[in-house]
Design a protein around this motif. Structure first.
Motif, PDB file in Angstrom:
ATOM      1  N   ILE A   1      29.637  45.581  43.493  1.00 32.24           N
ATOM      2  CA  ILE A   1      28.621  45.352  42.461  1.00 32.24           C
ATOM      3  C   ILE A   1      27.596  44.410  43.055  1.00 32.24           C
ATOM      4  N   ASP A   2      26.360  44.861  43.124  1.00 29.89           N
ATOM      5  CA  ASP A   2      25.343  44.110  43.860  1.00 29.89           C
ATOM      6  C   ASP A   2      24.061  44.009  43.049  1.00 29.89           C
ATOM      7  N   ALA A   3      23.399  42.843  43.159  1.00 26.91           N
ATOM      8  CA  ALA A   3      22.071  42.624  42.558  1.00 26.91           C
ATOM      9  C   ALA A   3      22.085  42.873  41.064  1.00 26.91           C
ATOM     10  N   VAL A   4      22.976  42.200  40.360  1.00 28.93           N
ATOM     11  CA  VAL A   4      23.076  42.315  38.909  1.00 28.93           C
ATOM     12  C   VAL A   4      22.890  40.934  38.291  1.00 28.93           C
ATOM     13  N   GLN A   5      22.701  40.896  36.971  1.00 30.40           N
ATOM     14  CA  GLN A   5      22.722  39.611  36.283  1.00 30.40           C
ATOM     15  C   GLN A   5      24.143  39.055  36.269  1.00 30.40           C
ATOM     16  N   THR A   6      25.080  39.839  35.749  1.00 31.40           N
ATOM     17  CA  THR A   6      26.489  39.467  35.722  1.00 31.40           C
ATOM     18  C   THR A   6      27.305  40.642  36.237  1.00 31.40           C
ATOM     19  N   GLY A   7      28.296  40.349  37.070  1.00 33.55           N
ATOM     20  CA  GLY A   7      29.066  41.433  37.662  1.00 33.55           C
ATOM     21  C   GLY A   7      29.948  42.145  36.658  1.00 33.55           C
ATOM     22  N   VAL A   8      30.919  41.424  36.110  1.00 32.39           N
ATOM     23  CA  VAL A   8      31.866  42.003  35.148  1.00 32.39           C
ATOM     24  C   VAL A   8      32.034  41.026  34.000  1.00 32.39           C
ATOM     25  N   ILE A   9      31.956  41.537  32.768  1.00 28.05           N
ATOM     26  CA  ILE A   9      32.187  40.726  31.569  1.00 28.05           C
ATOM     27  C   ILE A   9      33.424  41.259  30.870  1.00 28.05           C
ATOM     28  N   VAL A  10      34.301  40.345  30.442  1.00 32.63           N
ATOM     29  CA  VAL A  10      35.488  40.707  29.663  1.00 32.63           C
ATOM     30  C   VAL A  10      35.489  39.836  28.409  1.00 32.63           C
ATOM     31  N   THR A  11      35.475  40.456  27.224  1.00 32.76           N
ATOM     32  CA  THR A  11      35.385  39.684  25.990  1.00 32.76           C
ATOM     33  C   THR A  11      36.360  40.204  24.936  1.00 32.76           C
ATOM     34  N   LYS A  12      36.646  39.360  23.956  1.00 36.16           N
ATOM     35  CA  LYS A  12      37.297  39.730  22.699  1.00 36.16           C
ATOM     36  C   LYS A  12      38.584  40.535  22.878  1.00 36.16           C
ATOM     37  N   GLY A  13      39.477  40.042  23.773  1.00 38.26           N
ATOM     38  CA  GLY A  13      40.792  40.652  23.898  1.00 38.26           C
ATOM     39  C   GLY A  13      40.868  41.831  24.829  1.00 38.26           C
ATOM     40  N   ALA A  14      39.785  42.257  25.444  1.00 36.75           N
ATOM     41  CA  ALA A  14      39.851  43.345  26.419  1.00 36.75           C
ATOM     42  C   ALA A  14      40.713  42.921  27.601  1.00 36.75           C
ATOM     43  N   ASP A  15      41.367  43.878  28.249  1.00 31.33           N
ATOM     44  CA  ASP A  15      42.342  43.523  29.291  1.00 31.33           C
ATOM     45  C   ASP A  15      42.287  44.513  30.451  1.00 31.33           C
ATOM     46  N   PRO A  16      41.238  44.485  31.256  1.00 32.33           N
ATOM     47  CA  PRO A  16      41.157  45.392  32.407  1.00 32.33           C
ATOM     48  C   PRO A  16      41.873  44.814  33.623  1.00 32.33           C
ATOM     49  N   SER A  17      42.045  45.662  34.629  1.00 26.92           N
ATOM     50  CA  SER A  17      42.593  45.231  35.910  1.00 26.92           C
ATOM     51  C   SER A  17      41.561  45.517  36.991  1.00 26.92           C
ATOM     52  N   LEU A  18      41.234  44.506  37.790  1.00 28.59           N
ATOM     53  CA  LEU A  18      40.249  44.661  38.857  1.00 28.59           C
ATOM     54  C   LEU A  18      40.902  44.331  40.191  1.00 28.59           C
ATOM     55  N   GLU A  19      40.794  45.251  41.139  1.00 31.45           N
ATOM     56  CA  GLU A  19      41.429  45.091  42.440  1.00 31.45           C
ATOM     57  C   GLU A  19      40.401  45.336  43.542  1.00 31.45           C
ATOM     58  N   ARG A  20      40.342  44.405  44.487  1.00 35.44           N
ATOM     59  CA  ARG A  20      39.491  44.571  45.673  1.00 35.44           C
ATOM     60  C   ARG A  20      38.040  44.864  45.318  1.00 35.44           C
ATOM     61  N   CYS A  21      37.554  44.231  44.277  1.00 29.27           N
ATOM     62  CA  CYS A  21      36.153  44.408  43.879  1.00 29.27           C
ATOM     63  C   CYS A  21      35.314  43.249  44.402  1.00 29.27           C
ATOM     64  N   THR A  22      34.086  43.544  44.780  1.00 32.53           N
ATOM     65  CA  THR A  22      33.187  42.534  45.327  1.00 32.53           C
ATOM     66  C   THR A  22      31.896  42.509  44.534  1.00 32.53           C
ATOM     67  N   VAL A  23      31.491  41.308  44.113  1.00 36.68           N
ATOM     68  CA  VAL A  23      30.216  41.119  43.429  1.00 36.68           C
ATOM     69  C   VAL A  23      29.316  40.294  44.357  1.00 36.68           C
ATOM     70  N   THR A  24      28.147  40.839  44.657  1.00 34.67           N
ATOM     71  CA  THR A  24      27.234  40.192  45.592  1.00 34.67           C
ATOM     72  C   THR A  24      25.925  39.846  44.896  1.00 34.67           C
ATOM     73  N   SER A  25      25.498  38.603  45.058  1.00 35.58           N
ATOM     74  CA  SER A  25      24.193  38.120  44.594  1.00 35.58           C
ATOM     75  C   SER A  25      23.946  38.317  43.099  1.00 35.58           C
ATOM     76  N   PRO A  26      24.906  37.991  42.236  1.00 37.35           N
ATOM     77  CA  PRO A  26      24.596  38.052  40.799  1.00 37.35           C
ATOM     78  C   PRO A  26      23.683  36.903  40.408  1.00 37.35           C
ATOM     79  N   ALA A  27      22.793  37.141  39.451  1.00 34.88           N
ATOM     80  CA  ALA A  27      21.891  36.084  38.986  1.00 34.88           C
ATOM     81  C   ALA A  27      22.638  35.077  38.135  1.00 34.88           C
ATOM     82  N   GLU A  28      23.733  35.499  37.529  1.00 37.01           N
ATOM     83  CA  GLU A  28      24.527  34.587  36.694  1.00 37.01           C
ATOM     84  C   GLU A  28      25.945  34.548  37.258  1.00 37.01           C
TER      85      GLU A  28
END
Length: 821
Positions: free
Chosen positions: A396-423
């Motif tokens: 995930i590159d050049a975004v405001q926020t890479g990943v948002i998790v809210t209000k009880g959501a429950d994802p699984s993220l493996e080997r993910c890379t966020v580059t240069s987020p503004a937030e």
């Protein structure tokens, strides 16, 4: 043109048959013709209903195309029941209950026909024995269907054109199964191609459907179709629709310039796409609904939305699979919602997304493997309880926020890379959960991993590099982290909370499962964001700000009433001032939450105090400008999915350096909201308040009871607004003082007895829902000025007293109370 003669050339070899002959009518010629005979028709108009029962050849003269018109006054112009050959004829029909050309049996060859008619159908193929080969024919039928294939009929249509059909351009039903090759269907009033009914099907190769006042291709009720290298564009409704167990395969197709959904599927329909492009659509590129409905796309491209809707919409239990696809230049890329709904994405690109690339809500699931997300506001947002899935090997590159998790959501993220987020790289709030394994954040302008209060998140072997605000920002009651590391070379300040230990190599603020203390220390503790440092080159001492802040507080004190409000605001400003002095003395400063809740009736001064509060904070150096941006629900909530987040972000940006004042904030969460977009505004606002806590002060205002309910709609709301200030109703004496201030400001005076009359007036004034407090006082003054003007205007030369004095007679009448029921 009058009717001509018909020459019959017999194909038989018997000496008993004549070799040729001429007949005055087509009917007479057909009566003597047999299999293999050739009927050459002289130019003219023939008002006959022709029936071909033999395998004859029926043609116009060479070099005179269109000179032979078959135009009966009613009924079918030409009926074929044998494998005849028909060439170079112009057919007309006037019977809206019958087709112009009817194929009932055999495999006739129809070439270079022009069917210009006002019939039920231009060409109709009916029956399981009917299999015509139709080449280079044109059908124009403003009264009905262009080509109809039904009751088991079939055939091949090559390089044909259907122009201006009054209903569907091509209609297939009752088990019909035609094949279309390089055909054009355009300017139909119904669907371009419509296939319906079990057993019905169509195969199209290299065809074009366009300028249709309806859907381009419509498949329903267990029908099937296969389109290869076809184009559908410029329809007035959806480009392609599937309903009730319909099945469609699109290969190498192009669907574009569609004002509604490019492709819409419902009720267990199945769509397979490969090498297909969907572009320039007004609503969804793919709109997929209902349990059992499925889309499988491979090597496809969806791009250039012209509306405000997600490119791929999946809801009500539907499933979509994307393999090696590209989705770009859209408001939202994938929007999946409702329990049972699912999207599976492999080796695909999601880019140039104005809002959220992947949005998952209401219990839906998203699985992304080896995907690339770039240039989006949010990479992926798992919104609420039951929503989840897996992101594996994604960048995930050049975004405001890479990943948002809210209000009880429950994802699984493996080997993910966020580059240069503004937030933040990864942001978890409002009770979100999530498991993050071997994930990385590089070059964030905010935090790497930002996990809010009460979010039970697990981080394992995660790493951060060059995150401006810190690699890890956790609440005290925060997540569990194991073997997480970060260089923090870009951090301006350390993480604010470090209640537990940090693993080796990680900064303070990371809590491990074991709680062991790391030898790695973060940079020295900086002041909390609630007490910002003065700008470079500015004098930050209290003496420099005191005169201006004192002036602002004096203006607050000058307001009528509001004693408790003034005490609350002074207490806040005192906390901020003392915090700054403690900071200058090298001491820790207490964190002060500056976001406020104002409760009370309309007209009690909430907006005025909010404006002064911003100016006071600016005078103390807490805010850059201190200006007020006032908004309400209509300014924040959009009409379409995704537009709410944009509006909220824009309002927040306008308020940077000042105060964002949200009047009647409870309207963002109505009690019967269902899927109301106001909740999205609240979620977006909560995140922005945390990511930009130093830039904007947010004040929400409204009636007391409604605001109490508002504070419960999102766990993050109550934690952001820790102080509520109640604005009480004005009493009669305070309302009188407001009128006196208004009179003084406008150079009027209250005459003898007017003050007492006003006091009596405000005492007796009904205090129902329409009572406006300070607004009522100002309106009363304006009414008095109007009545005074009406009185003084009658005087020829009024004195100064007469021009300035207001008397009891100038008071408006008290509103009439409704009689009790």
């Amino acid at each position: 043109m009058v009717q001509g003669t018909v020459q019959v050339t017999h194909g038989g070899t018997s000496r008993w048959r004549r070799r040729s002959g001429e007949y005055p009518t087509l009917t007479a010629a057909l009566a003597v013709a047999g299999d293999g005979d050739v009927l050459t028709i002289a130019p003219g108009t023939y008002r006959e209903n022709l029936v071909l029962d033999h395998a004859v050849t029926l043609r116009g003269p060479e070099g005179a195309a269109g000179s032979v018109r078959i135009a009966p006054l009613d009924g079918v112009a030409l009926t074929l029941r044998a494998s005849a050959v028909v060439q170079d004829l112009y057919l007309e029909g006037q019977d809206r209950a019958a087709p112009a050309l009817l194929v009932e049996d055999g495999c006739p060859e129809l070439t270079d026909l022009r069917v210009n008619t006002h019939s039920a159908a231009g060409i109709e193929v009916r029956g399981s024995g009917a299999r015509p080969l139709v080449r280079r024919c044109t059908v124009e039928n403003p009264a009905g269907v262009g080509i109809a294939v039904l009751d088991g009929g079939g055939g091949v249509f090559e390089e044909c054109e259907v122009v201006a059909a009054g209903q569907n351009g091509v209609s297939v039903r009752g088990g019909g199964r035609p094949r279309l090759e390089r055909c054009r269907i355009h300017h139909a009033t119904g669907a371009g191609i419509a296939i319906t009914g079990e057993g019905s099907g169509l195969e199209a190769l290299g065809c074009e459907v366009y300028e249709v006042k309806g859907a381009g291709v419509q498949i329903a009720a267990r029908a099937t179709a296969r389109l290869t290298d076809c184009s559908v564009h410029r329809t007035s409704a959806d480009g392609v629709t599937l309903d009730t167990d319909a099945v469609l395969t699109l290969t190498g197709c192009d669907i574009h310039d569609i004002p509604e959904n490019a492709v819409d599927l419902r009720s267990r329909s199945v769509l397979a796409l490969s090498r297909t492009t969907v572009r320039r659509f007004g609503r969804n590129g793919l709109s997929v609904w209902d349990p059992g409905t499925r889309v499988d796309a491979e090597s496809c491209e969806i791009h250039d939305s012209t509306g405000d809707y997600p490119a791929v919409w999946i809801s009500d239990g539907a499933t979509v699979s994307l393999d090696s696809c590209r989705v770009h230049d859209v408001p939202d890329a994938l929007f999946v919602l409702d329990r049972g709904s699912r999207v599976d994405v492999v080796d695909s690109d999601l880019s140039q997304v104005r809002n959220t690339a992947v949005s998952v809500s209401d219990g839906a699931t998203a699985q992304l493997d080896d995907c690339r997300i770039r240039e989006a506001a949010t990479g992926a947002w798992f919104r609420d309880h039951g929503s989840g899935g897996t992101l594996a090997g994604c960048t995930i590159d050049a975004v405001q926020t890479g990943v948002i998790v809210t209000k009880g959501a429950d994802p699984s993220l493996e080997r993910c890379t966020v580059t240069s987020p503004a937030e933040a790289g990864f942001y978890v709030s409002a009770g979100g959960r999530g498991t993050f394994t071997a994930c990385r954040v590089t070059g964030s302008s905010g935090f790497g991993f930002h996990v809010m209060d009460g979010c039970r998140t697990t981080l394992t072997r995660c790493h951060t590099e060059r995150c401006a605000r810190g690699g890890y920002e956790f609440a005290e009651d925060g997540p569990t982290a194991e073997e997480c590391t970060g260089d923090e070379s870009g951090a301006r300040t350390a993480d604010r909370s470090a209640p537990g230990g940090a693993p080796a190599g990680a900064r303070a603020g990371v809590r491990t499962a074991t709680g062991t203390q790391s030898p790695a220390a973060g940079p020295a503790q900086a002041p909390p964001p609630s007490v910002p440092r003065p700008a470079d080159g500015a004098e930050g001492g209290p003496a420099a700000a005191a005169p201006e802040s004192g002036e602002m507080l004096g203006r607050l004190d000058a307001l009528v009433g509001l004693d408790s409000v003034k005490r609350e605001v002074r207490a806040l400003t005192d906390m901020i001032e003392v915090g700054r002095r403690r900071q200058q003395a090298g001491l820790k400063a207490a964190s002060v939450r500056r976001h406020l809740v104002f409760t009370g009736s309309p007209g009690t001064g909430k907006t005025t105090v909010a404006r002064l509060y911003g100016e006071i904070l600016a005078s103390l150096g807490v805010l850059e400008r201190g200006h007020l941006v006032e908004v309400s629900r209509v300014d924040l909530v959009g009409e379409h999915i995704g537009s709410t987040a944009i509006r909220t972000q824009e309002a927040f940006d306008r308020a940077r350096g000042g105060v964002l004042f949200i009047d009647e904030a409870y309207a963002l969460a109505p009690e019967d909201s269902g899927r109301d977009f106001g909740r999205e505004a609240i979620d977006t606002l909560v995140k922005l308040m945390e990511d930009h806590r130093d830039a904007v002060v947010v004040i929400v205002a409204g009636y007391t009871a409604e605001m109490e309910r508002f504070l419960t709609v999102n766990p993050g709301v109550a934690s952001r607004f820790s102080r509520t200030i109640t604005f009480g109703d004005y009493g009669p004496g305070e309302l009188l003082r407001i009128v006196e201030q208004q009179a003084d400001e406008h150079e009027y005076r209250l005459g003898e007895g007017t003050s007492q009359a006003l006091l009596t007036y405000f005492t007796e004034l009904p205090k129902g829902p329409a009572f406006g407090n300070g607004r009522t006082a100002r309106q009363t003054f304006e009414s008095m000025v109007e009545r005074h003007a009406g009185r003084v205007a009658q005087l020829s030369e009024p004195s100064t007293d007469e021009l300035t004095l207001l008397f009891p007679a100038d008071l408006p009448a008290l509103p009439v109370q409704p009689a009790p029921c």
